[in-house]
Motif scaffolding. Structure first.
Motif, PDB file in Angstrom:
ATOM      1  N   SER A 191       0.813  -1.207   0.000  1.00 42.51           N
ATOM      2  CA  SER A 191       0.000   0.000   0.000  1.00 42.51           C
ATOM      3  C   SER A 191       0.856   1.271   0.000  1.00 42.51           C
ATOM      4  O   SER A 191       0.725   2.120  -0.870  1.00 42.51           O
ATOM      5  CB  SER A 191      -0.939  -0.003   1.208  1.00 42.51           C
ATOM      6  N   SER A 192       1.750   1.402   0.972  1.00 41.57           N
ATOM      7  CA  SER A 192       2.549   2.631   1.075  1.00 41.57           C
ATOM      8  C   SER A 192       3.709   2.675   0.092  1.00 41.57           C
ATOM      9  O   SER A 192       4.158   3.761  -0.288  1.00 41.57           O
ATOM     10  CB  SER A 192       3.081   2.781   2.503  1.00 41.57           C
ATOM     11  N   LYS A 193       4.205   1.476  -0.307  1.00 40.72           N
ATOM     12  CA  LYS A 193       5.356   1.431  -1.223  1.00 40.72           C
ATOM     13  C   LYS A 193       6.487   2.317  -0.713  1.00 40.72           C
ATOM     14  O   LYS A 193       7.029   3.189  -1.422  1.00 40.72           O
ATOM     15  CB  LYS A 193       4.945   1.829  -2.640  1.00 40.72           C
ATOM     16  N   VAL A 194       6.863   2.100   0.526  1.00 44.40           N
ATOM     17  CA  VAL A 194       7.901   2.918   1.157  1.00 44.40           C
ATOM     18  C   VAL A 194       9.214   2.747   0.397  1.00 44.40           C
ATOM     19  O   VAL A 194       9.687   1.629   0.185  1.00 44.40           O
ATOM     20  CB  VAL A 194       8.090   2.507   2.628  1.00 44.40           C
ATOM     21  N   PRO A 195       9.832   3.842  -0.027  1.00 40.82           N
ATOM     22  CA  PRO A 195      11.117   3.727  -0.739  1.00 40.82           C
ATOM     23  C   PRO A 195      12.244   3.374   0.219  1.00 40.82           C
ATOM     24  O   PRO A 195      12.185   3.661   1.416  1.00 40.82           O
ATOM     25  CB  PRO A 195      11.307   5.124  -1.334  1.00 40.82           C
ATOM     26  N   GLN A 196      13.277   2.759  -0.315  1.00 40.58           N
ATOM     27  CA  GLN A 196      14.439   2.422   0.494  1.00 40.58           C
ATOM     28  C   GLN A 196      15.044   3.685   1.106  1.00 40.58           C
ATOM     29  O   GLN A 196      15.134   4.724   0.459  1.00 40.58           O
ATOM     30  CB  GLN A 196      15.491   1.705  -0.351  1.00 40.58           C
ATOM     31  N   GLY A 197      15.431   3.556   2.366  1.00 38.61           N
ATOM     32  CA  GLY A 197      16.096   4.666   3.028  1.00 38.61           C
ATOM     33  C   GLY A 197      15.187   5.721   3.606  1.00 38.61           C
ATOM     34  O   GLY A 197      15.673   6.684   4.218  1.00 38.61           O
ATOM     35  N   ALA A 198      13.868   5.588   3.458  1.00 39.43           N
ATOM     36  CA  ALA A 198      12.945   6.590   3.993  1.00 39.43           C
ATOM     37  C   ALA A 198      12.930   6.538   5.522  1.00 39.43           C
ATOM     38  O   ALA A 198      13.352   5.555   6.141  1.00 39.43           O
ATOM     39  CB  ALA A 198      11.539   6.350   3.448  1.00 39.43           C
ATOM     40  N   THR A 199      12.442   7.610   6.110  1.00 39.09           N
ATOM     41  CA  THR A 199      12.245   7.643   7.561  1.00 39.09           C
ATOM     42  C   THR A 199      10.791   7.295   7.855  1.00 39.09           C
ATOM     43  O   THR A 199       9.870   7.859   7.244  1.00 39.09           O
ATOM     44  CB  THR A 199      12.576   9.023   8.137  1.00 39.09           C
ATOM     45  N   VAL A 200      10.582   6.365   8.786  1.00 40.48           N
ATOM     46  CA  VAL A 200       9.222   5.946   9.127  1.00 40.48           C
ATOM     47  C   VAL A 200       9.031   6.030  10.634  1.00 40.48           C
ATOM     48  O   VAL A 200       9.947   5.761  11.416  1.00 40.48           O
ATOM     49  CB  VAL A 200       8.922   4.510   8.633  1.00 40.48           C
ATOM     50  N   LEU A 201       7.830   6.409  11.028  1.00 38.14           N
ATOM     51  CA  LEU A 201       7.421   6.409  12.428  1.00 38.14           C
ATOM     52  C   LEU A 201       6.525   5.200  12.646  1.00 38.14           C
ATOM     53  O   LEU A 201       5.551   4.990  11.905  1.00 38.14           O
ATOM     54  CB  LEU A 201       6.659   7.701  12.754  1.00 38.14           C
ATOM     55  N   VAL A 202       6.851   4.395  13.657  1.00 41.98           N
ATOM     56  CA  VAL A 202       6.073   3.202  13.962  1.00 41.98           C
ATOM     57  C   VAL A 202       5.525   3.334  15.373  1.00 41.98           C
ATOM     58  O   VAL A 202       6.285   3.309  16.357  1.00 41.98           O
ATOM     59  CB  VAL A 202       6.922   1.917  13.848  1.00 41.98           C
ATOM     60  N   HIS A 203       4.217   3.488  15.478  1.00 42.82           N
ATOM     61  CA  HIS A 203       3.582   3.546  16.795  1.00 42.82           C
ATOM     62  C   HIS A 203       3.433   2.135  17.363  1.00 42.82           C
ATOM     63  O   HIS A 203       3.185   1.172  16.634  1.00 42.82           O
ATOM     64  CB  HIS A 203       2.195   4.178  16.685  1.00 42.82           C
ATOM     65  N   GLY A 204       3.584   2.023  18.666  1.00 38.37           N
ATOM     66  CA  GLY A 204       3.438   0.711  19.286  1.00 38.37           C
ATOM     67  C   GLY A 204       4.446  -0.276  18.746  1.00 38.37           C
ATOM     68  O   GLY A 204       4.113  -1.413  18.400  1.00 38.37           O
ATOM     69  N   GLY A 205       5.706   0.134  18.688  1.00 36.35           N
ATOM     70  CA  GLY A 205       6.730  -0.675  18.036  1.00 36.35           C
ATOM     71  C   GLY A 205       6.992  -2.013  18.702  1.00 36.35           C
ATOM     72  O   GLY A 205       7.552  -2.907  18.074  1.00 36.35           O
ATOM     73  N   ALA A 206       6.588  -2.177  19.949  1.00 34.14           N
ATOM     74  CA  ALA A 206       6.819  -3.436  20.650  1.00 34.14           C
ATOM     75  C   ALA A 206       5.658  -4.406  20.501  1.00 34.14           C
ATOM     76  O   ALA A 206       5.722  -5.520  21.020  1.00 34.14           O
ATOM     77  CB  ALA A 206       7.082  -3.177  22.136  1.00 34.14           C
TER      78      ALA A 206
END
Length: 373
Positions: free
Chosen positions: A184-199
């Motif tokens: 869906s997001s097709k995140v490119p390599q090297g991008a910065t991402v925020l992940v909520h609830g990472g654990a």
């Protein structure tokens, strides 16, 4: 097949601990002639205490069905939502929870090809009933007892070298995360991402995918133990929301704002994400463990995108087979992060309490090692 029915209530254990899963399967192999099994039943939606462990006959697979002896039954947040009656679809009564399982095929019904007894498998069973010692997996679309249609089970064969506890988190959590991140997001390599609830179960998989993709990961969590867990997964920036404001901390780590936020938390964060996103940034809103908070779509000053999530839609797209192929590749080539918390089946109430309280780090599962006698 023998449909789940009433059954006699069994006592629920108060003693923690879990044995070796593979050893448990060996023990079960010696008991293949058992005529009864345990299964978790919900007669009324509500708190964890409404779950009952009952005994009933081991079902016989009918045409196009297989019988799986359960080693591990996975748990996800959606299971607790169904138990509470707050899921996006009504919870029937009685209800037999659990949709993901790792175990061994012990019987096949007529008209079954491609599977045989002894196969070690993962299975996503949308007919439910996986919190049990045995479960029927329909291989064809079936009619639900309460109306509607049930898709065929998704069966994944495991190689001998891949353990049940290693593989189970990748059946649902990994593939859903892969469809969000790559499909869906097709995140490119090297991008910065925020992940909520990472654990959490999903958040930890998004972190793994992002790290593998060369991304810079900012992960939110609650408490020192969760922070250590996120760092062990490879997150470069970890924000403990108990003591830090995640908006300020995220902008300190990425002053221009992040292009992607993977938000399975909801609550206030669904609106506060607006402040941490870069222009034209994207929120993947796939959960609401904090609360179902309405999104304010009329905030001014920035253009962003909000993507909502329904697994049923994703399963009908090429994203699902792509995620499945990626899962098999990880089985072959990566060090797997297995189930983190395992409780015996008779501690299903405690397992639900842990999920309700948000006290599970990583993946949680129930071990269905059979009783002697």
């Amino acid at each position: 097949m023998a449909a789940p029915g009433g059954g006699a209530d069994l006592p629920l254990s108060s003693h923690p601990g879990a044995s070796s899963i593979e050893h448990g399967v060996e023990m079960m192999n010696a008991q293949s002639t058992l005529q009864t099994m345990r299964i978790v039943r919900l007669d009324e939606v509500g708190p964890p205490e409404n779950l009952k462990l009952v005994e009933q006959p081991v079902p016989t697979p009918g045409p196009g069905e297989i019988l799986i002896r359960v080693a591990l039954a996975g748990m996800i947040y959606g299971d607790t939502e169904a138990r509470r009656g707050t899921y996006f679809k009504p919870t029937p009564s009685p209800f037999f929870p659990g949709r993901e399982v790792a175990g061994e095929i012990v019987a096949v019904g007529p008209d079954v090809t491609g599977y045989q007894t002894g196969d070690r498998v993962l299975a996503l069973i949308l007919a439910y009933g996986c919190w049990a010692d045995y479960v029927i997996a329909p291989l064809k679309e079936t009619k639900a007892h309460h109306g509607g249609r049930i898709p065929p089970s998704d069966i994944v064969k495991l190689e001998p070298e891949t353990g049940f506890a290693e593989a189970l988190p990748y059946l649902v959590n990994f593939r859903l995360a892969h469809m969000l991140f790559h499909g869906s997001s097709k995140v490119p390599q090297g991008a910065t991402v925020l992940v909520h609830g990472g654990a959490g179960g999903m958040g930890s998989m998004v972190i793994q995918l992002a790290v593998d993709h060369g991304c810079t990961v900012i992960a939110t969590c609650r408490g020192a133990a969760e922070a250590d867990y996120c760092r062990a997964l490879g997150a470069q920036h970890v924000i403990d929301t108990v003591s830090e404001d995640y908006v300020a901390a995220t902008l300190a780590a990425c002053p221009g704002g992040v292009p992607y936020s993977f938000n399975g938390v909801g609550g206030d964060a669904i609106n506060r994400d607006f402040d941490v996103l870069a222009p034209f940034g994207e929120i993947q809103a796939y959960g609401y463990v904090a609360a179902k908070t309405p999104f304010d779509s009329f905030r001014l000053g920035k253009s962003i995108s909000l993507k909502t999530f329904s697994a049923d839609d994703y399963l009908k797209t090429p994203m699902f087979p792509a995620a499945t192929a990626a899962m098999h590749e990880w089985f072959r080539t990566r060090t797997l992060r297995g189930v983190d918390v395992i409780l015996p089946l008779d501690q299903v109430v405690e397992a639900n309490r842990l999920l309700d309280a948000g006290r599970v780090t990583g993946k949680i599962a129930l071990e269905a090692a059979m009783r002697v006698g």
